[in-house]
Scaffold this motif. Structure first.
Motif, PDB file in Angstrom:
ATOM      1  N   PRO A  12       0.791  -1.012  -0.618  1.00  0.00           N
ATOM      2  CA  PRO A  12      -0.269  -0.416   0.309  1.00  0.00           C
ATOM      3  C   PRO A  12       0.625   1.525  -0.049  1.00  0.00           C
ATOM      4  CG  PRO A  12      -0.014  -1.239   1.845  1.00  0.00           C
ATOM      5  CD  PRO A  12       0.818  -1.658   1.295  1.00  0.00           C
ATOM      6  N   GLY A  13       0.376   2.445  -0.825  1.00  0.00           N
ATOM      7  CA  GLY A  13       1.182   3.795  -0.628  1.00  0.00           C
ATOM      8  C   GLY A  13       1.635   3.810  -1.475  1.00  0.00           C
ATOM      9  N   ARG A  14       2.070   4.805  -1.620  1.00  0.00           N
ATOM     10  CA  ARG A  14       3.215   5.919  -3.020  1.00  0.00           C
ATOM     11  C   ARG A  14       3.904   3.848  -3.742  1.00  0.00           C
ATOM     12  NH1 ARG A  14       7.719   9.934  -2.257  1.00  0.00           N
ATOM     13  NH2 ARG A  14       7.962   8.876  -0.522  1.00  0.00           N
ATOM     14  N   PRO A  15       4.413   4.401  -5.071  1.00  0.00           N
ATOM     15  CA  PRO A  15       5.011   3.251  -5.416  1.00  0.00           C
ATOM     16  C   PRO A  15       6.314   3.452  -5.429  1.00  0.00           C
ATOM     17  CG  PRO A  15       4.625   4.408  -7.180  1.00  0.00           C
ATOM     18  CD  PRO A  15       3.791   4.497  -6.027  1.00  0.00           C
ATOM     19  N   GLY A  16       7.042   2.392  -4.791  1.00  0.00           N
ATOM     20  CA  GLY A  16       8.961   2.724  -4.628  1.00  0.00           C
ATOM     21  C   GLY A  16       9.422   2.552  -5.592  1.00  0.00           C
ATOM     22  N   THR A  17      10.752   3.498  -5.612  1.00  0.00           N
ATOM     23  CA  THR A  17      11.680   3.130  -6.708  1.00  0.00           C
ATOM     24  C   THR A  17      12.931   2.335  -6.773  1.00  0.00           C
ATOM     25  OG1 THR A  17      12.268   5.616  -5.668  1.00  0.00           O
ATOM     26  CG2 THR A  17      13.195   5.147  -7.569  1.00  0.00           C
ATOM     27  N   LEU A  18      13.175   2.007  -8.620  1.00  0.00           N
ATOM     28  CA  LEU A  18      13.824   1.021  -8.424  1.00  0.00           C
ATOM     29  C   LEU A  18      14.748   0.877  -8.631  1.00  0.00           C
ATOM     30  CD1 LEU A  18      11.732  -1.363 -11.120  1.00  0.00           C
ATOM     31  CD2 LEU A  18      12.316  -1.777  -8.427  1.00  0.00           C
ATOM     32  N   ILE A  19      16.233   0.654  -8.071  1.00  0.00           N
ATOM     33  CA  ILE A  19      17.775   1.059  -8.820  1.00  0.00           C
ATOM     34  C   ILE A  19      18.296   0.378  -9.698  1.00  0.00           C
ATOM     35  CG2 ILE A  19      19.683   2.254  -7.258  1.00  0.00           C
ATOM     36  CD1 ILE A  19      17.430   4.133  -6.845  1.00  0.00           C
ATOM     37  N   ASP A  20      19.508   0.591 -10.064  1.00  0.00           N
ATOM     38  CA  ASP A  20      19.911  -0.796 -10.840  1.00  0.00           C
ATOM     39  C   ASP A  20      21.329  -0.050 -11.117  1.00  0.00           C
ATOM     40  OD1 ASP A  20      20.717  -2.778 -12.086  1.00  0.00           O
ATOM     41  OD2 ASP A  20      19.520  -2.630 -13.690  1.00  0.00           O
ATOM     42  N   ILE A  21      22.412  -0.802 -11.581  1.00  0.00           N
ATOM     43  CA  ILE A  21      23.880  -0.192 -11.903  1.00  0.00           C
ATOM     44  C   ILE A  21      23.439   0.231 -13.348  1.00  0.00           C
ATOM     45  CG2 ILE A  21      26.523  -0.667 -12.820  1.00  0.00           C
ATOM     46  CD1 ILE A  21      25.662  -1.373  -9.576  1.00  0.00           C
ATOM     47  N   ASP A  22      23.841   1.810 -12.849  1.00  0.00           N
ATOM     48  CA  ASP A  22      23.889   3.068 -14.667  1.00  0.00           C
ATOM     49  C   ASP A  22      25.118   2.473 -15.872  1.00  0.00           C
ATOM     50  OD1 ASP A  22      23.919   3.999 -16.976  1.00  0.00           O
ATOM     51  OD2 ASP A  22      23.599   6.277 -15.423  1.00  0.00           O
ATOM     52  N   PRO A  23      24.378   1.420 -16.563  1.00  0.00           N
ATOM     53  CA  PRO A  23      25.567   1.038 -17.318  1.00  0.00           C
ATOM     54  C   PRO A  23      26.484   2.340 -18.308  1.00  0.00           C
ATOM     55  CG  PRO A  23      22.960   0.699 -18.293  1.00  0.00           C
ATOM     56  CD  PRO A  23      23.136   0.934 -17.347  1.00  0.00           C
ATOM     57  N   ALA A  24      25.536   3.360 -18.525  1.00  0.00           N
ATOM     58  CA  ALA A  24      26.576   4.605 -18.826  1.00  0.00           C
ATOM     59  C   ALA A  24      27.557   5.095 -17.928  1.00  0.00           C
ATOM     60  CB  ALA A  24      25.138   5.442 -19.681  1.00  0.00           C
ATOM     61  N   GLY A  25      27.283   4.402 -16.479  1.00  0.00           N
ATOM     62  CA  GLY A  25      28.451   4.993 -15.987  1.00  0.00           C
ATOM     63  C   GLY A  25      29.962   5.070 -16.398  1.00  0.00           C
ATOM     64  N   GLY A  26      30.338   4.188 -17.237  1.00  0.00           N
ATOM     65  CA  GLY A  26      32.163   4.277 -17.723  1.00  0.00           C
ATOM     66  C   GLY A  26      32.268   2.933 -18.317  1.00  0.00           C
ATOM     67  N   ARG A  27      33.282   2.858 -18.803  1.00  0.00           N
ATOM     68  CA  ARG A  27      34.014   1.682 -19.595  1.00  0.00           C
ATOM     69  C   ARG A  27      34.677   1.041 -18.160  1.00  0.00           C
ATOM     70  NH1 ARG A  27      29.282   2.008 -22.243  1.00  0.00           N
ATOM     71  NH2 ARG A  27      29.308   3.128 -23.932  1.00  0.00           N
ATOM     72  N   PHE A  28      35.159  -0.162 -18.804  1.00  0.00           N
ATOM     73  CA  PHE A  28      35.633  -1.429 -18.508  1.00  0.00           C
ATOM     74  C   PHE A  28      36.724  -1.932 -20.008  1.00  0.00           C
ATOM     75  CE2 PHE A  28      33.016  -2.339 -15.092  1.00  0.00           C
ATOM     76  CZ  PHE A  28      33.409  -1.786 -14.613  1.00  0.00           C
ATOM     77  N   ILE A  29      37.795  -2.098 -19.812  1.00  0.00           N
ATOM     78  CA  ILE A  29      38.954  -2.628 -21.032  1.00  0.00           C
ATOM     79  C   ILE A  29      39.064  -4.583 -19.555  1.00  0.00           C
ATOM     80  CG2 ILE A  29      40.966  -3.178 -22.360  1.00  0.00           C
ATOM     81  CD1 ILE A  29      40.434   0.497 -23.323  1.00  0.00           C
ATOM     82  N   GLY A  30      38.728  -5.399 -20.883  1.00  0.00           N
ATOM     83  CA  GLY A  30      39.576  -6.663 -20.343  1.00  0.00           C
ATOM     84  C   GLY A  30      39.868  -6.800 -21.290  1.00  0.00           C
ATOM     85  N   THR A  31      41.009  -7.589 -20.530  1.00  0.00           N
ATOM     86  CA  THR A  31      42.192  -8.074 -21.903  1.00  0.00           C
ATOM     87  C   THR A  31      42.533  -9.334 -21.781  1.00  0.00           C
ATOM     88  OG1 THR A  31      43.037  -5.998 -22.393  1.00  0.00           O
ATOM     89  CG2 THR A  31      44.504  -7.474 -23.058  1.00  0.00           C
ATOM     90  N   GLU A  32      43.103 -10.432 -22.574  1.00  0.00           N
ATOM     91  CA  GLU A  32      43.497 -11.106 -21.953  1.00  0.00           C
ATOM     92  C   GLU A  32      44.812 -11.926 -22.911  1.00  0.00           C
ATOM     93  OE1 GLU A  32      41.481 -14.916 -22.612  1.00  0.00           O
ATOM     94  OE2 GLU A  32      42.625 -16.419 -21.530  1.00  0.00           O
ATOM     95  N   LEU A  33      45.956 -11.765 -22.596  1.00  0.00           N
ATOM     96  CA  LEU A  33      47.309 -11.840 -23.159  1.00  0.00           C
ATOM     97  C   LEU A  33      47.223 -13.504 -23.264  1.00  0.00           C
ATOM     98  CD1 LEU A  33      49.362  -9.486 -23.990  1.00  0.00           C
ATOM     99  CD2 LEU A  33      50.272  -9.874 -22.431  1.00  0.00           C
ATOM    100  N   GLY A  34      46.900 -14.019 -24.001  1.00  0.00           N
ATOM    101  CA  GLY A  34      47.279 -15.324 -24.453  1.00  0.00           C
ATOM    102  C   GLY A  34      47.941 -15.622 -24.936  1.00  0.00           C
ATOM    103  N   VAL A  35      48.631 -17.117 -24.571  1.00  0.00           N
ATOM    104  CA  VAL A  35      49.887 -18.107 -25.220  1.00  0.00           C
ATOM    105  C   VAL A  35      50.082 -18.052 -26.859  1.00  0.00           C
ATOM    106  CG1 VAL A  35      51.254 -20.349 -25.393  1.00  0.00           C
ATOM    107  CG2 VAL A  35      49.838 -19.772 -23.776  1.00  0.00           C
ATOM    108  N   ASP A  36      48.679 -17.855 -27.329  1.00  0.00           N
ATOM    109  CA  ASP A  36      48.881 -17.627 -29.127  1.00  0.00           C
ATOM    110  C   ASP A  36      47.572 -16.711 -29.575  1.00  0.00           C
ATOM    111  OD1 ASP A  36      46.381 -19.283 -28.726  1.00  0.00           O
ATOM    112  OD2 ASP A  36      47.709 -21.132 -29.320  1.00  0.00           O
ATOM    113  N   PHE A  37      47.349 -16.123 -28.580  1.00  0.00           N
ATOM    114  CA  PHE A  37      46.428 -14.238 -28.907  1.00  0.00           C
ATOM    115  C   PHE A  37      46.089 -13.623 -28.206  1.00  0.00           C
ATOM    116  CE2 PHE A  37      44.049 -17.569 -26.172  1.00  0.00           C
ATOM    117  CZ  PHE A  37      43.101 -16.767 -25.592  1.00  0.00           C
TER     118      PHE A  37
END
Ligand code: ZN
Length: 418
Positions: A77-102
């Motif tokens: 009952p009462g006011r609807p609740g606010t939903l919160i989530d991680i903001d995908p536009a909050g930044g970027r990550f670089i993930g890297t694998e320095l493999g044996v052959d790639f």
């Protein structure tokens, strides 16, 4: 050893700022762990913080663009609740694998969705180190150009490497399959102006599974990584276990047969010599040369040349019912199960995750692995253990790279404010 021969431990004492930093981290963690939009009222409830403190912390995290409001939900009952989530536009990550052959580089948003990727095949051991590093930097430049074009900010670069890492300095100490030693990767890449974290590839992949993959929210699990050899990442109590020097997890080199086959490490009968991809290919090629694998040898990419057999061909032949190949995989499953049973007895994890090329072999390996584990592990250690496949397969390490940066942000978001 006298107590004074150990370095003095340092513990941070608490003040008001510390409490606020901790609370920001905890709230951000709850939102991350939820994996989907979570009601603000639910955050208040599970954190035990009062409403106004929660409002204040969320406003701060929103101002830094780590989280956003995504709508409302009726929670009673009462006011609807606010939903919160991680903001995908909050930044970027670089993930890297320095493999044996790639070299593989991905760019992800803050929710770890891949937004750009590129992979270069190399022949690591044949190429000069400087050339491979230059190729990697070329990919970084392309990724950074993507970040700029999208008007985003780059939060950091996480790199998985096939070797031992000195975490204090971000130096790749030794990578036997690349033939590299003492490469100060973090120092070299400081010039990008963002945090750079270097980690062993199996550890990075384990972290990725923990933060966004198969083992999300699982605090005790073992990640088995099959690339050229067999490595492992030990997640214990929600943290990667590194041991004294950060070299823990070399479980591929535990001895399974004292007089067994010679291993690349110099020892005999290591687990890797029974279940590593090199061992599997050796055995399958042997069967092929003896004429036992007609289906495999007739595959168009193999063309009756045993040297051309790769792991994907092995799995394809197994899928088409090749008896000799299935026999090899069944035996691999047996030895995988034996090793896993040992690990269950030693660590009592709640999950084992198979990654790398082994993750493709699930249907042929898992039934035998489970049978072997049931027969050998102590009943207390094997009860309720899940044996699962990596969520990311060959992307496990690059996703782990992104997770290395995400972990730091969750630990202390205030250190990453724009
Ligand atoms: Zn070995």
């Amino acid at each position: 050893m006298s107590p004074s021969s150990h370095p003095q431990r340092r513990y941070r004492t608490g003040d008001q700022n510390w409490v606020r930093e901790r609370n920001l981290s905890i709230v951000l963690r709850y939102i991350w762990d939820a994996g989907q939009p979570i009601a603000r009222a639910r955050l208040t409830e599970i954190s035990g913080l009062n409403k106004s403190t929660m409002g204040n912390l969320l406003a701060q995290l929103q101002a830094w663009r780590f989280v956003r409001e995504t709508g409302t939900v009726n929670v009673g009952p009462g006011r609807p609740g606010t939903l919160i989530d991680i903001d995908p536009a909050g930044g970027r990550f670089i993930g890297t694998e320095l493999g044996v052959d790639f070299i593989s580089v991905v760019l992800t948003d803050l929710k770890a969705n891949i937004v750009w990727r590129k992979k270069i095949d190399t022949n690591g051991s044949a190429r000069q180190q400087a050339e491979i590093i230059a190729l990697t930097e070329g990919l970084f430049h392309e990724a950074i150009a993507e970040v700029r074009a999208a008007d985003q900010r780059l939060l950091g670069i996480g790199v998985g490497v096939p070797g031992l890492v000195d975490h204090a300095t971000g130096t790749l100490l030794f990578a036997p399959n690349l033939g590299w030693s003492n490469v100060p990767l973090r120092d070299m890449w400081q010039r990008y102006g963002v945090p750079v974290i270097i980690e062993n590839e199996a550890n990075a992949a384990a972290l990725g599974e923990h933060m966004i993959g198969t083992a999300k929210n699982v605090d005790n699990f073992i990640y088995l990584s099959a690339g050229v050899g067999l490595g492992g990442g030990l997640m214990i109590g929600g943290k990667l276990y590194g041991g004294m020097g950060g070299y823990a997890g070399e479980i591929g080199h535990m001895t399974l047969a004292p007089d067994g086959p010679q291993c690349a490490c110099g020892n005999r009968g290591c687990w890797e010599t029974f279940v590593g991809p090199t061992a599997i290919l050796d055995r399958v090629r042997e069967a092929a040369q003896a004429g036992h694998t007609p289906i495999l040898m007739s595959l168009p990419e193999v063309r009756a040349d045993a040297r051309a057999i790769r792991m994907q061909h092995v799995f394809e032949a197994a899928a088409r019912g090749e008896e000799a190949v299935r026999h090899v995989l069944d035996d691999v499953g047996r030895y995988l199960g034996i090793g896993i049973a040992n690990l269950l007895n030693a660590f009592n994890p709640s999950m084992v995750v198979l990654g790398g090329v082994l993750s493709l072999a699930g249907p042929y390996l898992l039934p035998r692995v489970r049978r072997e584990v049931d027969a050998r592990a102590l009943s207390a250690a094997r009860s309720n253990v899940e044996i699962k496949l990596s969520a990311f397969k060959f992307d496990a390490c690059v996703m782990g790279g992104a997770s290395l940066i995400a972990r730091e942000i969750l630990n202390d978001p205030s250190a990453w404010k724009p």
